[in-house]
Write an enzyme that holds these catalytic residues in place. Sequence first.
Site, PDB file in Angstrom:
ATOM      1  N   GLY A 103       0.768  -1.086  -0.038  1.00 54.49           N
ATOM      2  CA  GLY A 103       0.123   0.038   0.070  1.00 54.49           C
ATOM      3  C   GLY A 103       1.037   1.211   0.045  1.00 54.49           C
ATOM      4  N   TRP A 104       0.316   2.567  -0.058  1.00 55.21           N
ATOM      5  CA  TRP A 104       0.910   3.544  -0.114  1.00 55.21           C
ATOM      6  C   TRP A 104       2.078   3.757   1.049  1.00 55.21           C
ATOM      7  CZ3 TRP A 104       1.814   7.273  -3.541  1.00 55.21           C
ATOM      8  CH2 TRP A 104       2.421   8.325  -3.402  1.00 55.21           C
ATOM      9  N   ASP A 140      -1.257 -10.675  -1.723  1.00 54.56           N
ATOM     10  CA  ASP A 140      -1.543  -9.598  -2.895  1.00 54.56           C
ATOM     11  C   ASP A 140      -0.275  -8.613  -2.680  1.00 54.56           C
ATOM     12  OD1 ASP A 140      -3.274  -7.832  -4.724  1.00 54.56           O
ATOM     13  OD2 ASP A 140      -2.972  -6.466  -2.851  1.00 54.56           O
ATOM     14  N   ASP A 142       0.982  -5.012  -3.357  1.00 57.52           N
ATOM     15  CA  ASP A 142       0.680  -3.679  -3.690  1.00 57.52           C
ATOM     16  C   ASP A 142       1.792  -2.507  -3.426  1.00 57.52           C
ATOM     17  OD1 ASP A 142      -0.351  -1.047  -4.239  1.00 57.52           O
ATOM     18  OD2 ASP A 142      -1.912  -1.213  -2.560  1.00 57.52           O
ATOM     19  N   GLU A 144       4.025   0.338  -4.333  1.00 58.81           N
ATOM     20  CA  GLU A 144       3.684   1.752  -4.823  1.00 58.81           C
ATOM     21  C   GLU A 144       4.900   2.605  -4.571  1.00 58.81           C
ATOM     22  OE1 GLU A 144      -0.338   3.130  -3.730  1.00 58.81           O
ATOM     23  OE2 GLU A 144      -1.116   1.360  -3.712  1.00 58.81           O
ATOM     24  N   TYR A 145       5.871   2.561  -5.266  1.00 58.97           N
ATOM     25  CA  TYR A 145       5.661   2.021  -6.711  1.00 58.97           C
ATOM     26  C   TYR A 145       7.288   1.533  -6.927  1.00 58.97           C
ATOM     27  CZ  TYR A 145       1.221   4.398  -7.442  1.00 58.97           C
ATOM     28  OH  TYR A 145       0.092   4.581  -7.409  1.00 58.97           O
ATOM     29  N   MET A 217      -5.980  -0.184 -10.353  1.00 59.36           N
ATOM     30  CA  MET A 217      -6.483   0.665  -9.660  1.00 59.36           C
ATOM     31  C   MET A 217      -6.970   1.939 -10.361  1.00 59.36           C
ATOM     32  SD  MET A 217      -3.733   0.580  -6.325  1.00 59.36           S
ATOM     33  CE  MET A 217      -2.339   0.840  -7.236  1.00 59.36           C
ATOM     34  N   TYR A 219      -8.773   4.407 -10.377  1.00 61.51           N
ATOM     35  CA  TYR A 219      -9.515   5.560  -9.473  1.00 61.51           C
ATOM     36  C   TYR A 219      -8.249   6.481  -9.105  1.00 61.51           C
ATOM     37  CZ  TYR A 219      -8.268   1.748  -6.291  1.00 61.51           C
ATOM     38  OH  TYR A 219      -7.694   0.756  -5.340  1.00 61.51           O
ATOM     39  N   ASP A 220      -8.487   7.557  -8.445  1.00 61.05           N
ATOM     40  CA  ASP A 220      -7.435   8.513  -8.122  1.00 61.05           C
ATOM     41  C   ASP A 220      -6.902   8.780  -9.489  1.00 61.05           C
ATOM     42  OD1 ASP A 220      -8.081   8.449  -5.462  1.00 61.05           O
ATOM     43  OD2 ASP A 220      -6.041   7.531  -4.996  1.00 61.05           O
ATOM     44  N   TRP A 358     -12.036  -0.562  -3.477  1.00 61.14           N
ATOM     45  CA  TRP A 358     -11.159  -0.084  -2.511  1.00 61.14           C
ATOM     46  C   TRP A 358     -12.247   1.079  -1.873  1.00 61.14           C
ATOM     47  CZ3 TRP A 358      -6.966  -0.678   0.525  1.00 61.14           C
ATOM     48  CH2 TRP A 358      -6.876   0.124   1.287  1.00 61.14           C
TER      49      TRP A 358
END
Length: 565
Positions: A103-104, A140, A142, A144-145, A217, A219-220, A358
């Site tokens: 995640g972020w 999973d 994620d 970023e990045y 993803m 979105y955003d 999300w």
Amino acid sequence: MLLAGLSFALVLLALPASAAITYPPEDKAVVGYYASWASYQGITPDQLPGELLTHINYAFAAIDPKDSTLLLQDPEQDRNNLKLLRALRDKHPHLKLLISVGGWDDSLYFSDAAATAQRREQFAQSCLDFLLEHGLDGVDLDWEYPVSGGPSGMVHRSQDKQNFTLLLQAVRSKLDRQSRQDGRPYYLTIAGGAGSEYLNKIEVEAVARTVDHIFLMAYDIHGPWDAYADLNAPLYTPTERSPQYKSSVFDSVQLYLNRGVDPEKLVLGMPLYGYRYDGVDSRNNGLYSTFSSAASIPYDVLERNYLNQTKYRKLYHGEAEVPYLYGEGAFLSYEDPRSMAAKSELARAQGLGGIGFWELSQDRDAVLIQSARAALMGGAFTDVAPGDWYYEAVEYVRGKGLMAGTSAGVFSPGRPVNRGMAAVILHRLEGSPSAGATVFSDVVQQSYCGDAVSWAASKGIVGGYGDGRFGPGHTLTREQLAVMLYRYAQYKGYDVSGRASLSGYTDSNEIGSYAGPAMGWAVSSGLIHGLKDTRLMPRGAITRAEAAVILMRFCESPWTGNDRP
């Protein structure tokens, strides 16, 4: 753009969530991320709609910088959440539970974990150990990045692009080996960015071959980091002028497909939240305006605090196929059941592997989730079966966005249509043009049919009862629908000169004087047929099934230019 003149799904009625549920097809994924912090907000895993999902990704585990192993940052709470997720899976055995890593905020040390063969081995073994310890079905990633981007303090290497593939292959190897030992499938997925900048940082085809699916993803696309208020997740790219970059969900999907990704490996991610921008200019209702501050806002909060407030004007971007609000110096970009269904329609039309969300706690009543999921299932209504006299028509109007289910998987073909719904259908058929203030005392502008009735009245398509009322909740009659379609055809400039003699119908004397020409035209055009006992039943109620059939006939009439070859 697909069906640019028409919108996709519109949920005309809402039924309780207790309506019958049909599980998704086994070859389509419906993925939801559940954030660990949601439990502190009173939304625990046992409250999640397990019957609507195929996968739940628990977010997030971090990476220990010392040895590149998985790390729970709130061990007691995380373990309790995972226990509740397993209990949810016991109730819904089709569910797959995955741990999402990164995640972020927690992607800081992915580059270190991927940098060497030894580190990759440690990370992969740690993933497998975590799954076995907590009884999960997969992992999973994620990140970023890779290569560049991400939060402050992020570790990057130029080799991240190649190392990401090697890291995934190491995890895949561990999972496959364990699967051969115990006979259970183990899943490996990733969350992928929506733009070409992200795709340039990974070996796209090799990654896609290694994982079970890529959660796109989508979105955003715009957000508080921009200079101007804009749409969070436009389905299609607006053609109008904008002061900043333009992109869309459709563009993001095409980027992946054009890079050789099998569409079945893509899961289209959708937001269950929006953004509120404050201090916007009133011009263009705040869209593309500068702003003073902005923040994320869950759909639940939007529904509770904004959507029923008259001080916020409901608007819809016909090209982008997403709603937005404007009021009190604020612009709000968000999703509603209609826009979510449209995104699912795109996923289905492109042959994607599924849809996802999300984040699950932001849609407590699963309003958006149910709409998106029903559209993914292709309008497979449990109460509309092949062979029913209205089956083709229901599929037609659903595909055109004129009518959708009354709830997930339910069409309610025998339910009457009301006058407000009829106005909404014609408004959507016209592409949801802007409307002025309501002229009827019983139509609230902010209601589901407010803009539609105002627009239809301004064009002479609908009228009231002469006392200032429209009667939006009153049952629509056959002659009223004929009149609305007749007036709409006149508004469009179609040929409405045809007239059938109605004298042969035993109840022709019951046709209202205002409806005579319209009924003659509707019968002449084949829109409305008499019954076998030579009755027209002009004042009989129109059911949803009947409305679907009549609307299909209208849309396919030669004078509309849309008749089938």
